[in-house]
Write a protein that holds these residues in place. Structure first.
Motif, PDB file in Angstrom:
ATOM      1  N   ASN A 204       0.334   3.344  13.671  1.00 52.37           N
ATOM      2  CA  ASN A 204       1.406   2.169  14.334  1.00 52.37           C
ATOM      3  C   ASN A 204       1.361   1.444  12.144  1.00 52.37           C
ATOM      4  OD1 ASN A 204       1.354   1.464  16.366  1.00 52.37           O
ATOM      5  ND2 ASN A 204      -1.189   0.403  16.222  1.00 52.37           N
ATOM      6  N   ASN A 205       2.187   3.156  11.248  1.00 54.74           N
ATOM      7  CA  ASN A 205       2.830   2.561  10.042  1.00 54.74           C
ATOM      8  C   ASN A 205       1.599   3.184   9.069  1.00 54.74           C
ATOM      9  OD1 ASN A 205       5.087   1.315  12.288  1.00 54.74           O
ATOM     10  ND2 ASN A 205       5.704   3.623  10.625  1.00 54.74           N
ATOM     11  N   ALA A 206       0.513   2.597   9.538  1.00 53.23           N
ATOM     12  CA  ALA A 206      -1.123   2.192   8.532  1.00 53.23           C
ATOM     13  C   ALA A 206      -0.596   2.521   7.635  1.00 53.23           C
ATOM     14  CB  ALA A 206      -1.759   2.869   8.889  1.00 53.23           C
ATOM     15  N   ASP A 207       0.018   3.863   7.746  1.00 52.44           N
ATOM     16  CA  ASP A 207       0.053   4.986   6.243  1.00 52.44           C
ATOM     17  C   ASP A 207       0.859   4.242   5.323  1.00 52.44           C
ATOM     18  OD1 ASP A 207       2.047   5.207   8.074  1.00 52.44           O
ATOM     19  OD2 ASP A 207       2.788   6.594   6.438  1.00 52.44           O
ATOM     20  N   ASN A 208       1.542   3.058   5.506  1.00 50.46           N
ATOM     21  CA  ASN A 208       2.610   2.288   4.468  1.00 50.46           C
ATOM     22  C   ASN A 208       1.532   1.757   3.218  1.00 50.46           C
ATOM     23  OD1 ASN A 208       5.278   1.978   5.662  1.00 50.46           O
ATOM     24  ND2 ASN A 208       4.201   0.990   6.995  1.00 50.46           N
ATOM     25  N   PHE A 209       0.321   1.375   3.563  1.00 53.19           N
ATOM     26  CA  PHE A 209       0.050   1.258   2.332  1.00 53.19           C
ATOM     27  C   PHE A 209      -1.488   2.281   1.689  1.00 53.19           C
ATOM     28  CE2 PHE A 209      -0.761  -1.118   6.492  1.00 53.19           C
ATOM     29  CZ  PHE A 209      -0.189  -2.428   6.364  1.00 53.19           C
ATOM     30  N   GLY A 210      -0.798   2.716   2.164  1.00 45.51           N
ATOM     31  CA  GLY A 210      -0.935   4.670   1.520  1.00 45.51           C
ATOM     32  C   GLY A 210      -0.098   4.607  -0.430  1.00 45.51           C
ATOM     33  N   LYS A 211      -0.810   5.560  -1.089  1.00 45.23           N
ATOM     34  CA  LYS A 211       0.260   5.453  -2.239  1.00 45.23           C
ATOM     35  C   LYS A 211       1.339   6.602  -2.034  1.00 45.23           C
ATOM     36  CE  LYS A 211      -4.345   5.711  -5.309  1.00 45.23           C
ATOM     37  NZ  LYS A 211      -5.040   5.966  -6.463  1.00 45.23           N
ATOM     38  N   THR A 212       0.894   7.396  -0.849  1.00 45.07           N
ATOM     39  CA  THR A 212       2.438   8.580  -0.952  1.00 45.07           C
ATOM     40  C   THR A 212       3.723   7.450  -0.383  1.00 45.07           C
ATOM     41  OG1 THR A 212       0.952  10.752  -1.224  1.00 45.07           O
ATOM     42  CG2 THR A 212       2.945  10.825   0.057  1.00 45.07           C
ATOM     43  N   ARG A 213       3.010   7.115   0.772  1.00 47.61           N
ATOM     44  CA  ARG A 213       4.234   6.346   1.632  1.00 47.61           C
ATOM     45  C   ARG A 213       4.846   5.487   0.557  1.00 47.61           C
ATOM     46  NH1 ARG A 213       7.836   5.601   3.554  1.00 47.61           N
ATOM     47  NH2 ARG A 213       9.043   4.680   4.872  1.00 47.61           N
ATOM     48  N   MET A 214       3.945   4.013  -0.107  1.00 48.20           N
ATOM     49  CA  MET A 214       3.736   3.315  -1.056  1.00 48.20           C
ATOM     50  C   MET A 214       5.702   3.762  -1.783  1.00 48.20           C
ATOM     51  SD  MET A 214       1.442   0.729  -1.379  1.00 48.20           S
ATOM     52  CE  MET A 214       2.160  -0.493  -2.291  1.00 48.20           C
ATOM     53  N   ARG A 215       5.324   4.467  -2.358  1.00 51.95           N
ATOM     54  CA  ARG A 215       6.039   5.672  -3.331  1.00 51.95           C
ATOM     55  C   ARG A 215       7.032   5.827  -2.992  1.00 51.95           C
ATOM     56  NH1 ARG A 215       3.746   6.197  -8.137  1.00 51.95           N
ATOM     57  NH2 ARG A 215       1.356   5.926  -8.366  1.00 51.95           N
TER      58      ARG A 215
END
Length: 488
Positions: A204-215
């Motif tokens: 559910n796009n929870a990786d949006n809150f991780g550093k890699t995806r946020m960059r």
């Protein structure tokens, strides 16, 4: 006609973690901006009585005559709509199985839709020919990342469809965020593996809150911190409200830990160099940050205020007590800011909520400690004949002493506050349009009788310093730095 500072307000809600949460979200027209709270509060008479905060939506209508943009049952209201209106960016509609196709979209998709939504607001409010068209973006949690993606991402054009350049062409005047994870969502020590699993599975796009995806979302190189705007938008036009209640949120508080609002850690909840305030509220829910009066009071002053005040503590020197050898200390610097006439503080940083400014004896003198940024609103004066705008700062400096014993265990103990007083401030403008400030201390009968001498730079920023020099309970010297400027 559009008149500043009353631009259209667009509310952008936060993350919905499950499909059920998505469906609940889209079933409500205002997506949480209409939620208030009714909680006990102690009155001036000492009675404990329920106190109603209607919601930021209702209060903006009552206090500032904003209108609800919804009419005739239209989910995307057509014009004509007053520019002094509140709009809800319903980006989860496309994710809903009832109103959309049930598929999750990336933040970049929502950010482009936000651009299109701003264009629609411009048209519906009759501002197509207005080159100075602006909106206010007000966002909760992930909604703030959607807004930052629109403002920062190099692939999302401006309102003219051109590659991003001049921030004004994005059509955004200010950004206010509640509990947005500007530095990502990190877990407490021992749960790093769970953080990695979240980013790997990306459910559910929870990786949006991780550093890699946020960059990727924010077009940030590795050498830049996540909370950097990268010069895409002025940090001084961003206000971040930071929650400090980690106990009244869901199960996530167990893995995020204290020094958070239950989901977002305090140090990750603001943009670099932005204005910010701290409030004892959790990420959302009955004790949530959006449905708090402290949140609303900061919101209205940031959007519509007349004067901006920045206060910081610098060149702080504290002498160790007594003649003990091998004694060192760390310090918690608390501050509680109240504006005259308000029933609640607009900024509250305390050791008990892990939100105080922490300094070691090594860094005490070197680092400037930002105490708070506040905005004063003339129309909110209780006494309209009074020319000055007043507020107070109660701040304390609490030591924790450490004595190193060669043959015995180290001893740690709390000491008496090395400083504990309330600073009273009265700000006004003279006939020459220069700021005039009087101040006094609570320990001196709460009277603001002393005048501050300001220096004005080429940007019309007025700066003054109050020197502190005390001898009890310990010798301490410091400078309280004030920066005052016109706002709006």
């Amino acid at each position: 006609m559009l008149k500043p500072p009353y631009y259209p307000i667009i509310y952008v809600r936060g993350y919905a973690g499950t499909q059920e949460a998505v469906e609940d979200t889209v079933a409500t027209p205002y997506m949480g901006f209409n939620l208030g709270s009714t909680k006990y509060r102690q009155t001036s008479a000492g009675k404990i009585e329920p106190y109603v905060f209607e919601s930021p939506l209702i209060r903006l209508m009552k206090d500032h005559l904003y209108q609800d943009a919804f009419h005739d049952g239209q989910i995307l209201p057509q014009g004509p709509v007053s520019p002094r209106s509140i709009w809800i960016f319903r980006y989860y509609d496309v994710v809903s199985k009832g109103l959309g196709n049930g598929e999750r979209k990336e933040i970049e998709f929502h950010a482009e839709k936000l651009r299109q939504f701003i264009l629609h607001v411009r048209s519906a409010t009759g501002q197509d020919s207005n080159k100075d068209f602006r909106v206010y973006l007000v966002a909760h949690s992930m909604g703030g990342l959607v807004c930052r993606c629109y403002l920062q991402n190099k692939d999302i054009p401006d309102l003219e469809g051109k590659p991003p350049g001049d921030w004004k062409k994005k059509g955004v005047d200010k950004l206010f965020t509640y509990a947005t994870p500007h530095g990502g969502i990190e877990f407490r020590k021992g749960f790093g593996w769970l953080e990695g699993l979240r980013d790997f599975l990306a459910i559910n796009n929870a990786d949006n809150f991780g550093k890699t995806r946020m960059r990727e979302i924010l077009s940030l190189e590795k050498n830049l911190p996540l909370h950097s705007l990268n010069n895409r938008f002025p940090a001084k036009r961003v206000f971040c409200l930071v929650g400090t209640n980690s106990q009244d949120y869901g199960i996530s508080r167990k893995v995020v830990g204290p020094k958070s609002d239950g989901l977002v850690q305090i140090e990750n909840a603001y943009v670099k160099e932005s204005a910010r305030a701290y409030t004892f509220r959790s990420h959302s829910g009955a004790y949530g940050i959006v449905n708090s009066e402290s949140g609303y009071r900061n919101l209205e002053r940031f959007l519509f205020g007349d004067i901006q005040v920045n206060v910081s503590l610098e060149t702080l020197k504290i002498k160790m007590p007594g003649k003990e050898k091998n004694l060192s200390a760390t310090y918690d610097i608390e501050n509680n800011v109240s504006i005259r006439g308000l029933p609640i503080p607009v900024n509250k940083r305390t050791k008990d909520t892990f939100s105080s400014s922490f300094r070691s004896s090594d860094t005490l003198e070197e680092e400037r400690t930002h105490l708070f940024t506040s905005f004063l609103l003339k129309t909110a004066r209780l006494n309209k004949r009074r020319q000055s705008l007043g507020f107070s700062i109660h701040f304390r400096i609490l030591p924790l002493y450490h004595q190193d014993k060669r043959f015995l265990p180290d001893r740690h103990y709390e000491g008496q506050a090395v400083f504990d007083d309330r600073l009273i401030i009265e700000v006004s403008k003279g006939g020459d349009s220069r700021f005039k400030v009087r101040y006094g201390w609570g320990s001196n009968n709460f009277k603001a009788t002393k005048n501050l001498e300001f220096k004005v730079d080429k940007n019309n920023l007025s700066t003054a310093v109050i020197q502190l020099n005390q001898h009890r309970p310990v010798n301490m010297t410091a400078a309280i730095r004030f920066e005052v400027s016109a706002w709006n």
